[in-house]
Motif scaffolding. Structure first.
Motif, short mmCIF file in Angstrom:
data_model
loop_
_atom_site.label_atom_id
_atom_site.label_comp_id
_atom_site.label_asym_id
_atom_site.label_seq_id
_atom_site.Cartn_x
_atom_site.Cartn_y
_atom_site.Cartn_z
N ARG A 147 22.13 62.48 45.06
CA ARG A 147 20.95 62.83 45.85
C ARG A 147 20.09 61.61 46.14
N VAL A 148 19.84 60.81 45.12
CA VAL A 148 18.98 59.65 45.31
C VAL A 148 19.66 58.60 46.18
N ALA A 149 20.94 58.36 45.91
CA ALA A 149 21.65 57.36 46.72
C ALA A 149 21.70 57.77 48.18
N GLY A 150 21.73 59.06 48.44
CA GLY A 150 21.76 59.54 49.82
C GLY A 150 20.52 59.21 50.61
N LEU A 151 19.42 58.89 49.91
CA LEU A 151 18.18 58.56 50.59
C LEU A 151 18.24 57.21 51.30
N GLN A 152 19.22 56.37 50.91
CA GLN A 152 19.28 55.03 51.49
C GLN A 152 19.57 55.07 52.99
N GLY A 153 20.14 56.16 53.48
CA GLY A 153 20.43 56.27 54.90
C GLY A 153 19.25 56.74 55.72
N THR A 157 10.28 52.78 54.01
CA THR A 157 9.60 51.50 53.98
C THR A 157 10.37 50.57 53.04
N LEU A 158 10.04 49.28 53.10
CA LEU A 158 10.72 48.33 52.22
C LEU A 158 10.51 48.68 50.76
N ALA A 159 9.28 49.06 50.42
CA ALA A 159 8.97 49.43 49.04
C ALA A 159 9.74 50.67 48.61
N GLN A 160 9.81 51.66 49.51
CA GLN A 160 10.54 52.88 49.19
C GLN A 160 12.03 52.59 49.03
N LEU A 165 16.75 52.12 45.39
CA LEU A 165 17.79 51.29 44.75
C LEU A 165 17.59 51.24 43.24
N THR A 166 16.34 51.10 42.83
CA THR A 166 16.04 51.02 41.40
C THR A 166 16.38 52.32 40.68
N LEU A 167 15.97 53.44 41.25
CA LEU A 167 16.29 54.74 40.65
C LEU A 167 17.80 54.95 40.60
N SER A 168 18.49 54.56 41.66
CA SER A 168 19.95 54.69 41.66
C SER A 168 20.56 53.83 40.56
N GLY A 169 19.99 52.65 40.34
CA GLY A 169 20.50 51.76 39.29
C GLY A 169 20.36 52.37 37.91
N ALA A 202 18.20 45.34 44.41
CA ALA A 202 16.79 45.70 44.20
C ALA A 202 16.01 44.57 43.56
N GLU A 203 16.70 43.51 43.17
CA GLU A 203 16.09 42.38 42.46
C GLU A 203 15.41 42.86 41.18
N ASN A 204 16.12 43.73 40.45
CA ASN A 204 15.59 44.30 39.21
C ASN A 204 16.36 43.70 38.03
N ASN A 205 15.74 42.72 37.36
CA ASN A 205 16.42 42.02 36.27
C ASN A 205 16.64 42.90 35.05
N GLU A 206 15.77 43.88 34.85
CA GLU A 206 15.91 44.75 33.68
C GLU A 206 17.19 45.58 33.79
N ILE A 207 17.43 46.17 34.95
CA ILE A 207 18.66 46.96 35.13
C ILE A 207 19.88 46.05 35.01
N ALA A 208 19.79 44.84 35.58
CA ALA A 208 20.91 43.90 35.46
C ALA A 208 21.18 43.56 34.00
N GLY A 209 20.10 43.38 33.22
CA GLY A 209 20.27 43.10 31.80
C GLY A 209 20.99 44.22 31.08
N TRP A 210 20.64 45.47 31.42
CA TRP A 210 21.30 46.61 30.78
C TRP A 210 22.76 46.72 31.21
#
Length: 410
Positions: A147-153, A157-160, A165-169, A202-210
């Motif tokens: 469901r969340v990944a489907g929102l990418q289409g 906004t850039l922030a959204q 992407l972050t939630l999908s991660g 998403a440039e999210n280092n925390e998710i990358a670390g996990w």
């Protein structure tokens, strides 16, 4: 005779006794860890006695010093109470129930309230990891990820877009963990790589670390100890200031312990302890991707069991079980508790008590919520001792047969 002392008082006494220190020796160790001079002479020993008896609780000044003396963190010795209701938070934050959120997604109605609800939903799912049956959590996690990944289409906004992407991660990390728990290694690795890709986008280092922490965990359960160290160091370089760096230090310590390097094990544990001690207390201890203070005892327990420090390992195993049990007897952390029971079984087997060892070993295998790769890895340590010392005894053979059956099924 019942022991009515507060949990922290019993823990202080148990940690001291595990080290075979007198109270005077404990105070000397405390003094060595203090950042500034503390009272000399008998007055400090009397104070220590009051702490162990539960008469007085250590002040905020002494709590971290006591924790450092015993090689743990403040809130593992002195936990902070509090649990969260994820469903209630979703309603409070957005005014929406789960069905409302799904309806909005289906109608392509994405606003900040919907994203807030999705964020709390993801947090709730990650918080259900410790106890929800793997199959059920895998289904729910995949549904929400889709469901969340489907929102990418959609037009965002850039922030959204970054938030999606972050939630999908986070959801991909969760699904990958559950897939690995169920023995679906190939699927778990693919999902882990997807989470890493989402983190990078998403440039999210925390998710990358996990994502790198998952790689270290996979390597641990397959015996690739050098792979653990490499993954841990990569993840730490990417997310040095996040809680995942503590767990990466714990994974690295486990690797060094299995390689028989006590010094490097202690170095990694101490690095993780200092990192965790310097971090704010987590808002949600149940979230799988939050390193709660009690988990540090779990890392140390694993290491001390492997290093043959039975007194330390046994003491920490009891603490892991106590911390993972709710006031009504509900097991909040059944997977950690299963490994703690195997640790107690290993200690019992080393001490010549086969019945106790088998009891703990079988108890661990009966847990409803299991991470099969981790459970089997630790169970094999007990099995090795049983095979070596008790293979001629019926109870020993029965346990080995049970473990072999479970391994083949997996």
């Amino acid at each position: 005779m019942s022991d009515d002392r507060p949990t922290w008082a019993r823990r202080i006494a148990a940690e001291r006794e595990a080290r075979r220190w007198s109270q005077a020796e404990a105070v000397a160790a405390l003094r060595a860890h203090a950042p500034k001079p503390i009272p000399e002479g008998a007055s400090m020993i009397r104070q220590w006695k009051r702490w162990e008896s539960g008469e007085t609780k250590p002040s905020d000044f002494y709590q971290p010093i006591i924790a450092a003396t015993f090689g743990t963190v403040t809130h593992a010795l002195f936990p902070v109470a509090g649990r969260r209701d994820g469903n209630a938070e979703i309603v409070a934050a957005s005014g929406m129930e789960t069905l409302d959120i799904i309806s909005r997604l289906q109608a392509s109605d994405v606003d900040n309230a919907t994203l807030d609800a999705l964020r709390i939903t993801a947090d709730r799912l990650c918080s259900e990891y410790p106890y929800l049956p793997s199959g059920q959590l895998a289904v729910e996690g995949r549904q929400w990820l889709k469901r969340v990944a489907g929102l990418q289409g959609q037009r965002l906004t850039l922030a959204q877009h970054r938030e999606v992407l972050t939630l999908s991660g986070w959801l991909a990390l969760l699904v990958g963990c559950v897939e690995y728990d169920m023995g679906e290694r190939a699927a778990a690795e693919s999902t882990r790589r997807a989470a890493l890709s989402l983190a990078n986008e998403a440039e999210n280092n925390e998710i990358a670390g996990w994502a790198h922490e998952m790689r270290a965990w996979f390597a641990l359960t397959t015996g690739d100890y050098r792979g653990i160290i490499a993954a841990a160091q990569t993840g730490t370089d990417i997310a040095p200031g996040h809680g995942v760096a503590v767990q990466l230090a714990g994974q690295e310590a486990k690797a060094w312990a299995r390689l028989g390097d006590r010094r490097q094990t202690e170095v990694a544990l101490d690095r993780g302890r200092k990192l965790l001690e310097g971090m704010a207390y987590p808002e949600n201890l149940d979230n799988h991707f939050v390193v709660d203070p009690a988990k540090f005892d779990f890392y140390a327990m694993d290491c001390y069991r492997l290093l043959g420090e039975d007194r330390f390992a046994e003491n920490l195993a009891h603490e892991v079980i106590r911390a993972g049990t709710d006031f009504d007897g509900t097991e909040r952390a059944p997977m950690r508790m299963a490994e703690a029971r195997i640790t107690l079984g290993v200690v019992a087997a080393r001490q010549g008590d086969l019945d106790q060892a088998i009891n703990y070993g079988e108890w661990a295998l009966k847990a409803e919520r299991q991470s099969l790769p981790s459970l089997l890895m630790v169970s094999r340590e007990l099995a090795a001792i049983v095979h070596r010392d008790y293979a001629d005894e019926a109870a020993g053979r029965d346990y080995l047969d049970h473990l072999n059956t479970l391994t083949r099924a997996t």
